[in-house]
Motif scaffolding. Structure first.
Motif, PDB file in Angstrom:
ATOM      1  N   GLN A  71       0.817  -1.214   0.000  1.00  0.00           N
ATOM      2  CA  GLN A  71       0.000   0.000   0.000  1.00  0.00           C
ATOM      3  C   GLN A  71       0.848   1.261   0.000  1.00  0.00           C
ATOM      4  O   GLN A  71       0.418   2.289  -0.480  1.00  0.00           O
ATOM      5  N   GLY A  72       2.054   1.193   0.522  1.00  0.00           N
ATOM      6  CA  GLY A  72       2.910   2.359   0.603  1.00  0.00           C
ATOM      7  C   GLY A  72       3.623   2.703  -0.693  1.00  0.00           C
ATOM      8  O   GLY A  72       4.291   3.725  -0.771  1.00  0.00           O
ATOM      9  N   LEU A  73       3.475   1.868  -1.701  1.00  0.00           N
ATOM     10  CA  LEU A  73       4.186   2.094  -2.960  1.00  0.00           C
ATOM     11  C   LEU A  73       3.293   2.803  -3.970  1.00  0.00           C
ATOM     12  O   LEU A  73       2.159   2.394  -4.196  1.00  0.00           O
ATOM     13  N   GLY A  74       3.837   3.847  -4.593  1.00  0.00           N
ATOM     14  CA  GLY A  74       3.138   4.507  -5.684  1.00  0.00           C
ATOM     15  C   GLY A  74       3.133   3.608  -6.914  1.00  0.00           C
ATOM     16  O   GLY A  74       3.785   2.562  -6.947  1.00  0.00           O
ATOM     17  N   HIS A  75       2.433   4.036  -7.935  1.00  0.00           N
ATOM     18  CA  HIS A  75       2.280   3.231  -9.156  1.00  0.00           C
ATOM     19  C   HIS A  75       3.628   2.814  -9.757  1.00  0.00           C
ATOM     20  O   HIS A  75       3.844   1.639 -10.055  1.00  0.00           O
ATOM     21  N   ASP A  76       4.549   3.767  -9.934  1.00  0.00           N
ATOM     22  CA  ASP A  76       5.844   3.469 -10.552  1.00  0.00           C
ATOM     23  C   ASP A  76       6.700   2.562  -9.677  1.00  0.00           C
ATOM     24  O   ASP A  76       7.327   1.626 -10.168  1.00  0.00           O
ATOM     25  N   LEU A  78       5.614   0.502  -7.400  1.00  0.00           N
ATOM     26  CA  LEU A  78       4.958  -0.804  -7.357  1.00  0.00           C
ATOM     27  C   LEU A  78       5.284  -1.601  -8.620  1.00  0.00           C
ATOM     28  O   LEU A  78       5.592  -2.798  -8.548  1.00  0.00           O
ATOM     29  N   ALA A  79       5.274  -0.960  -9.769  1.00  0.00           N
ATOM     30  CA  ALA A  79       5.618  -1.646 -11.027  1.00  0.00           C
ATOM     31  C   ALA A  79       7.067  -2.107 -10.997  1.00  0.00           C
ATOM     32  O   ALA A  79       7.379  -3.228 -11.431  1.00  0.00           O
ATOM     33  N   SER A  80       7.958  -1.296 -10.475  1.00  0.00           N
ATOM     34  CA  SER A  80       9.364  -1.677 -10.361  1.00  0.00           C
ATOM     35  C   SER A  80       9.530  -2.840  -9.389  1.00  0.00           C
ATOM     36  O   SER A  80      10.257  -3.803  -9.664  1.00  0.00           O
ATOM     37  N   TRP A  81       8.865  -2.781  -8.239  1.00  0.00           N
ATOM     38  CA  TRP A  81       8.909  -3.875  -7.256  1.00  0.00           C
ATOM     39  C   TRP A  81       8.415  -5.170  -7.885  1.00  0.00           C
ATOM     40  O   TRP A  81       9.026  -6.214  -7.753  1.00  0.00           O
ATOM     41  N   ARG A  82       7.291  -5.083  -8.592  1.00  0.00           N
ATOM     42  CA  ARG A  82       6.702  -6.271  -9.212  1.00  0.00           C
ATOM     43  C   ARG A  82       7.660  -6.870 -10.244  1.00  0.00           C
ATOM     44  O   ARG A  82       7.840  -8.085 -10.307  1.00  0.00           O
ATOM     45  N   GLY A  83       8.325  -6.025 -11.018  1.00  0.00           N
ATOM     46  CA  GLY A  83       9.262  -6.500 -12.036  1.00  0.00           C
ATOM     47  C   GLY A  83      10.468  -7.212 -11.449  1.00  0.00           C
ATOM     48  O   GLY A  83      11.025  -8.120 -12.064  1.00  0.00           O
ATOM     49  N   ARG A  84      10.886  -6.825 -10.253  1.00  0.00           N
ATOM     50  CA  ARG A  84      12.043  -7.445  -9.595  1.00  0.00           C
ATOM     51  C   ARG A  84      11.671  -8.624  -8.704  1.00  0.00           C
ATOM     52  O   ARG A  84      12.501  -9.461  -8.414  1.00  0.00           O
ATOM     53  N   THR A  85      10.423  -8.671  -8.235  1.00  0.00           N
ATOM     54  CA  THR A  85      10.078  -9.560  -7.140  1.00  0.00           C
ATOM     55  C   THR A  85       9.106 -10.677  -7.507  1.00  0.00           C
ATOM     56  O   THR A  85       9.211 -11.776  -6.981  1.00  0.00           O
ATOM     57  N   VAL A  86       8.147 -10.396  -8.364  1.00  0.00           N
ATOM     58  CA  VAL A  86       7.033 -11.316  -8.586  1.00  0.00           C
ATOM     59  C   VAL A  86       7.004 -11.784 -10.028  1.00  0.00           C
ATOM     60  O   VAL A  86       7.231 -11.006 -10.943  1.00  0.00           O
ATOM     61  N   GLY A  87       6.726 -13.055 -10.199  1.00  0.00           N
ATOM     62  CA  GLY A  87       6.486 -13.609 -11.527  1.00  0.00           C
ATOM     63  C   GLY A  87       5.089 -14.190 -11.567  1.00  0.00           C
ATOM     64  O   GLY A  87       4.695 -14.934 -10.669  1.00  0.00           O
ATOM     65  N   VAL A  88       4.318 -13.831 -12.562  1.00  0.00           N
ATOM     66  CA  VAL A  88       2.947 -14.305 -12.680  1.00  0.00           C
ATOM     67  C   VAL A  88       2.755 -14.932 -14.054  1.00  0.00           C
ATOM     68  O   VAL A  88       3.119 -14.329 -15.064  1.00  0.00           O
ATOM     69  N   VAL A  89       2.204 -16.131 -14.079  1.00  0.00           N
ATOM     70  CA  VAL A  89       1.787 -16.753 -15.332  1.00  0.00           C
ATOM     71  C   VAL A  89       0.271 -16.768 -15.294  1.00  0.00           C
ATOM     72  O   VAL A  89      -0.337 -17.457 -14.470  1.00  0.00           O
ATOM     73  N   PHE A  90      -0.341 -15.978 -16.146  1.00  0.00           N
ATOM     74  CA  PHE A  90      -1.787 -15.853 -16.139  1.00  0.00           C
ATOM     75  C   PHE A  90      -2.438 -17.083 -16.749  1.00  0.00           C
ATOM     76  O   PHE A  90      -1.865 -17.748 -17.613  1.00  0.00           O
ATOM     77  N   ASP A 110      14.092  -7.503 -20.131  1.00  0.00           N
ATOM     78  CA  ASP A 110      14.390  -6.268 -20.858  1.00  0.00           C
ATOM     79  C   ASP A 110      13.726  -5.074 -20.176  1.00  0.00           C
ATOM     80  O   ASP A 110      14.323  -4.019 -20.036  1.00  0.00           O
ATOM     81  N   PHE A 111      12.471  -5.256 -19.747  1.00  0.00           N
ATOM     82  CA  PHE A 111      11.729  -4.161 -19.122  1.00  0.00           C
ATOM     83  C   PHE A 111      12.287  -3.805 -17.749  1.00  0.00           C
ATOM     84  O   PHE A 111      12.356  -2.636 -17.393  1.00  0.00           O
ATOM     85  N   SER A 112      12.644  -4.819 -16.971  1.00  0.00           N
ATOM     86  CA  SER A 112      13.083  -4.540 -15.597  1.00  0.00           C
ATOM     87  C   SER A 112      14.516  -4.053 -15.529  1.00  0.00           C
ATOM     88  O   SER A 112      14.878  -3.334 -14.601  1.00  0.00           O
ATOM     89  N   GLY A 113      15.359  -4.472 -16.489  1.00  0.00           N
ATOM     90  CA  GLY A 113      16.760  -4.088 -16.471  1.00  0.00           C
ATOM     91  C   GLY A 113      17.537  -4.704 -15.325  1.00  0.00           C
ATOM     92  O   GLY A 113      18.662  -4.327 -15.051  1.00  0.00           O
ATOM     93  N   HIS A 114      16.934  -5.672 -14.638  1.00  0.00           N
ATOM     94  CA  HIS A 114      17.547  -6.294 -13.464  1.00  0.00           C
ATOM     95  C   HIS A 114      18.680  -7.250 -13.830  1.00  0.00           C
ATOM     96  O   HIS A 114      19.624  -7.413 -13.075  1.00  0.00           O
TER      97      HIS A 114
END
Length: 142
Positions: A71-76, A78-90, A110-114
């Motif tokens: 909840q404490g993360l803004g949109h950008d 949160l998107a960065s956190w998700r790119g580094r931390t979570v993998g989802v297969v829909f 490519d998107f995360s640059g991690h």
């Protein structure tokens, strides 16, 4: 705790009125635990997973993953956190048909640059091998 939900409620506003997909969910999952989320269609499984992945936000309550309060993360952030931390297969995922299997796996890298660009293809092939998808593709498709 690796994943903690406290009092999580998610209400969607529809033309027919408010629909509560989740009501007061408390959940703790420790590091190393395996958990299966089961239930009939429409029971809130995908909504719950969207909360944990930071794809959606609860109407009420808190979600923490790996010590990060989402909840404490803004949109950008949160998107960065998700790119580094979570993998989802829909459930109904779409691969890009113009890319090879490995290129589809490399796309989030490519998107995360991690992961450094020079290491991405090798990492993609390693990940495909881990799930044994590499056996379904000829080497020319990778």
């Amino acid at each position: 705790m690796m994943i903690t939900l406290q009092g999580v409620t998610k209400t969607f506003v529809t033309p027919a009125g408010a629909f509560a997909a989740l009501r007061g969910i408390d959940l703790e999952i420790r590091t190393g635990e395996f958990v299966a989320i089961v239930g009939r269609s429409g029971s809130g499984k995908s909504t719950l997973l969207n909360m944990v992945a930071g794809i959606d936000r609860p109407t009420a309550g808190t979600v923490a993953v790996g010590g990060t309060m989402l909840q404490g993360l803004g949109h950008d952030r949160l998107a960065s956190w998700r790119g580094r931390t979570v993998g989802v297969v829909f459930q109904f995922f779409q691969l890009l048909p113009t890319l090879t299997a490995a290129e589809n796996v490399m796309l989030p890298m490519d998107f995360s640059g991690h992961i450094p660009a020079a290491q991405r293809r090798g990492r993609a092939l390693e990940l495909l091998a881990r799930v044994e998808d590499d056996k379904r593709f000829r080497s020319s498709q990778l």
